[in-house]
Design a protein around this motif. Structure first.
Motif, PDB file in Angstrom:
ATOM      1  N   VAL A   1       0.859  -1.187   0.000  1.00  0.00           N
ATOM      2  CA  VAL A   1       0.000   0.000   0.000  1.00  0.00           C
ATOM      3  C   VAL A   1       0.895   1.237   0.000  1.00  0.00           C
ATOM      4  CG1 VAL A   1      -1.781   1.270   1.257  1.00  0.00           C
ATOM      5  CG2 VAL A   1      -1.816  -1.240   1.238  1.00  0.00           C
ATOM      6  N   LEU A   2       0.816   2.010  -1.073  1.00  0.00           N
ATOM      7  CA  LEU A   2       1.700   3.155  -1.257  1.00  0.00           C
ATOM      8  C   LEU A   2       1.104   4.464  -0.746  1.00  0.00           C
ATOM      9  CD1 LEU A   2       2.853   2.387  -4.902  1.00  0.00           C
ATOM     10  CD2 LEU A   2       4.123   1.925  -2.800  1.00  0.00           C
ATOM     11  N   TYR A   3      -0.216   4.566  -0.774  1.00  0.00           N
ATOM     12  CA  TYR A   3      -0.852   5.830  -0.416  1.00  0.00           C
ATOM     13  C   TYR A   3      -2.281   5.559   0.040  1.00  0.00           C
ATOM     14  CZ  TYR A   3      -2.351  10.712  -0.704  1.00  0.00           C
ATOM     15  OH  TYR A   3      -2.824  11.956  -0.390  1.00  0.00           O
ATOM     16  N   ILE A   4      -2.717   6.283   1.062  1.00  0.00           N
ATOM     17  CA  ILE A   4      -4.105   6.235   1.523  1.00  0.00           C
ATOM     18  C   ILE A   4      -4.602   7.664   1.635  1.00  0.00           C
ATOM     19  CG2 ILE A   4      -5.664   5.638   3.424  1.00  0.00           C
ATOM     20  CD1 ILE A   4      -3.824   3.302   4.083  1.00  0.00           C
ATOM     21  N   GLY A   5      -5.739   7.949   1.038  1.00  0.00           N
ATOM     22  CA  GLY A   5      -6.303   9.291   1.082  1.00  0.00           C
ATOM     23  C   GLY A   5      -7.792   9.253   1.348  1.00  0.00           C
ATOM     24  N   LYS A   6      -8.335  10.422   1.681  1.00  0.00           N
ATOM     25  CA  LYS A   6      -9.771  10.556   1.916  1.00  0.00           C
ATOM     26  C   LYS A   6     -10.250  11.819   1.216  1.00  0.00           C
ATOM     27  CE  LYS A   6     -13.234  11.610   5.393  1.00  0.00           C
ATOM     28  NZ  LYS A   6     -13.483  12.972   4.845  1.00  0.00           N
ATOM     29  N   THR A   7     -11.467  11.765   0.698  1.00  0.00           N
ATOM     30  CA  THR A   7     -12.059  12.953   0.109  1.00  0.00           C
ATOM     31  C   THR A   7     -13.407  13.229   0.755  1.00  0.00           C
ATOM     32  OG1 THR A   7     -12.918  13.961  -1.916  1.00  0.00           O
ATOM     33  CG2 THR A   7     -12.970  11.550  -1.790  1.00  0.00           C
ATOM     34  N   ALA A   8     -13.656  14.484   1.066  1.00  0.00           N
ATOM     35  CA  ALA A   8     -14.943  14.864   1.627  1.00  0.00           C
ATOM     36  C   ALA A   8     -16.008  14.996   0.552  1.00  0.00           C
ATOM     37  CB  ALA A   8     -14.813  16.187   2.385  1.00  0.00           C
ATOM     38  N   ARG A   9     -15.559  15.145  -0.691  1.00  0.00           N
ATOM     39  CA  ARG A   9     -16.492  15.296  -1.808  1.00  0.00           C
ATOM     40  C   ARG A   9     -16.693  13.933  -2.463  1.00  0.00           C
ATOM     41  NH1 ARG A   9     -12.876  19.163  -4.659  1.00  0.00           N
ATOM     42  NH2 ARG A   9     -11.415  17.946  -3.426  1.00  0.00           N
ATOM     43  N   SER A  10     -16.020  13.659  -3.560  1.00  0.00           N
ATOM     44  CA  SER A  10     -16.086  12.348  -4.197  1.00  0.00           C
ATOM     45  C   SER A  10     -14.714  12.032  -4.761  1.00  0.00           C
ATOM     46  CB  SER A  10     -17.134  12.316  -5.318  1.00  0.00           C
ATOM     47  OG  SER A  10     -16.702  13.079  -6.424  1.00  0.00           O
ATOM     48  N   ILE A  11     -14.434  10.738  -4.919  1.00  0.00           N
ATOM     49  CA  ILE A  11     -13.144  10.347  -5.491  1.00  0.00           C
ATOM     50  C   ILE A  11     -13.020  10.900  -6.899  1.00  0.00           C
ATOM     51  CG2 ILE A  11     -11.704   8.395  -6.177  1.00  0.00           C
ATOM     52  CD1 ILE A  11     -12.991   6.771  -3.947  1.00  0.00           C
ATOM     53  N   ARG A  12     -14.105  10.895  -7.641  1.00  0.00           N
ATOM     54  CA  ARG A  12     -14.066  11.385  -9.022  1.00  0.00           C
ATOM     55  C   ARG A  12     -13.585  12.848  -9.074  1.00  0.00           C
ATOM     56  NH1 ARG A  12     -16.385   8.723 -12.969  1.00  0.00           N
ATOM     57  NH2 ARG A  12     -17.867   7.704 -11.580  1.00  0.00           N
ATOM     58  N   LYS A  13     -14.114  13.675  -8.189  1.00  0.00           N
ATOM     59  CA  LYS A  13     -13.698  15.072  -8.161  1.00  0.00           C
ATOM     60  C   LYS A  13     -12.275  15.210  -7.615  1.00  0.00           C
ATOM     61  CE  LYS A  13     -18.335  17.042  -7.715  1.00  0.00           C
ATOM     62  NZ  LYS A  13     -19.261  17.824  -6.858  1.00  0.00           N
ATOM     63  N   ARG A  14     -11.957  14.393  -6.623  1.00  0.00           N
ATOM     64  CA  ARG A  14     -10.622  14.478  -6.024  1.00  0.00           C
ATOM     65  C   ARG A  14      -9.529  14.148  -7.036  1.00  0.00           C
ATOM     66  NH1 ARG A  14      -6.775  15.956  -4.883  1.00  0.00           N
ATOM     67  NH2 ARG A  14      -5.374  15.624  -3.124  1.00  0.00           N
ATOM     68  N   TYR A  15      -9.792  13.195  -7.929  1.00  0.00           N
ATOM     69  CA  TYR A  15      -8.758  12.720  -8.836  1.00  0.00           C
ATOM     70  C   TYR A  15      -8.443  13.704  -9.956  1.00  0.00           C
ATOM     71  CZ  TYR A  15      -8.285   8.079  -6.792  1.00  0.00           C
ATOM     72  OH  TYR A  15      -8.009   7.026  -5.951  1.00  0.00           O
ATOM     73  N   VAL A  16      -9.275  14.729 -10.111  1.00  0.00           N
ATOM     74  CA  VAL A  16      -8.946  15.779 -11.082  1.00  0.00           C
ATOM     75  C   VAL A  16      -7.571  16.355 -10.762  1.00  0.00           C
ATOM     76  CG1 VAL A  16      -9.559  18.081 -11.899  1.00  0.00           C
ATOM     77  CG2 VAL A  16     -11.346  16.361 -11.585  1.00  0.00           C
TER      78      VAL A  16
END
Length: 280
Positions: free
Chosen positions: A60-75
């Motif tokens: 596991v290289l990275y763990i993140g959280k988004t308060a909005r959506s993953i789709r928006k975060r990945y922009v």
């Protein structure tokens, strides 16, 4: 230091889903959903308050959280701004790994639960983020005082403001299939239980156009309200007809905002994993 026994399999056992992989897209990167359940799994990218992880093999290289959506975060990961430290670091690491012939998998965690304390819904993803990062110690998370750091919602918002006015990421970021067609239509009468609990039962006919038991499903609203990611349940009704389970309180709040008890709501099945609710 991370526990060597904490690997990708542990995340999968917790409920993370292996949804796809990162790919090069010209000078940038993009993500690709793959596998037999790709159509269903992409719905998880529309859930708010979700966790995600980048994985190489079992590590596991990275763990993140988004308060909005993953789709928006990945922009931000696909086309990072010049001052977006987290986005730039992950973007660089992903591109470097792919150039070396390594596959970076994407795991998503968007639990659809009914966990509550008193009258308040518990955000399971937010509760897990810090403890998972401390335990796994992912190397791409960055460090503060020698400890791995998590992404803060405030940091996300500040970074994304910088992206306003930049080129649209629609050409490099996967997005839900858009279709003007309607597979099926149904209506629901807002009796007291439906109106107050946000129940959504499409009925036998419309259910034939929907996905499998346990699949995620997105509920979208014609007024542009935030999408609700829920789950298909085909065991609650003896006929096998779908019941939408999860996020029902938010659906109820939308009913109460736009309708009165006893009104009829028109609904459309847009694809096997999308139901649209329409304001008259």
């Amino acid at each position: 230091m991370a526990n060597p026994e904490l690997n990708a399999e542990v995340l999968l056992n917790l409920g993370f889903v292996d949804v796809g992989r990162w790919e090069l897209s010209g000078d940038f990167i993009a993500y690709e959903f793959d596998g037999e359940d790709a159509d269903a799994n992409q719905i998880l990218f529309d859930a708010s308050n979700a966790l995600y992880a980048f994985v190489r093999g079992e590590r596991v290289l990275y763990i993140g959280k988004t308060a909005r959506s993953i789709r928006k975060r990945y922009v931000g990961y696909c086309r990072p701004g010049k001052r977006q430290a987290t986005n730039l670091r992950c973007h660089h690491n992903i591109k470097t790994a792919i150039a070396e012939g390594l596959e970076i998998r994407i795991f998503a965690f968007a639990p659809i639960t009914h966990l509550q304390y008193a009258d308040f819904e518990i955000n399971l993803a937010a509760g897990l983020e810090d403890s998972l990062i401390r335990a796994f110690d992912p190397p791409w998370n960055g460090r503060e005082k020698g400890q791995p750091i998590s992404e803060e919602a405030e940091r996300e918002e500040a970074e994304e403001v910088e992206r306003q006015g930049a080129n649209s990421a629609n050409d490099v970021v996967s997005k839900p299939a858009a279709s003007g067609t309607t597979l099926a239509s149904f209506s629901i009468v807002l009796g007291p239980t439906y109106y107050n609990k946000g129940f959504l039962n499409p009925g036998v006919e419309a259910s034939r156009s929907l996905g499998n038991d346990g699949d995620p499903i997105r509920i979208v609203f014609s007024d542009g309200s935030q999408t609700v990611v829920s789950k298909i349940n085909r065991t609650a009704n003896r006929t096998g007809a779908v019941r939408v389970v999860g996020g029902n309180q938010r659906i109820a709040e939308w009913f109460q905002k736009h309708f009165r008890e006893g009104d009829t709501v028109q609904c459309r099945v847009m694809d096997p994993h999308t139901i649209a609710l329409v304001v008259p």
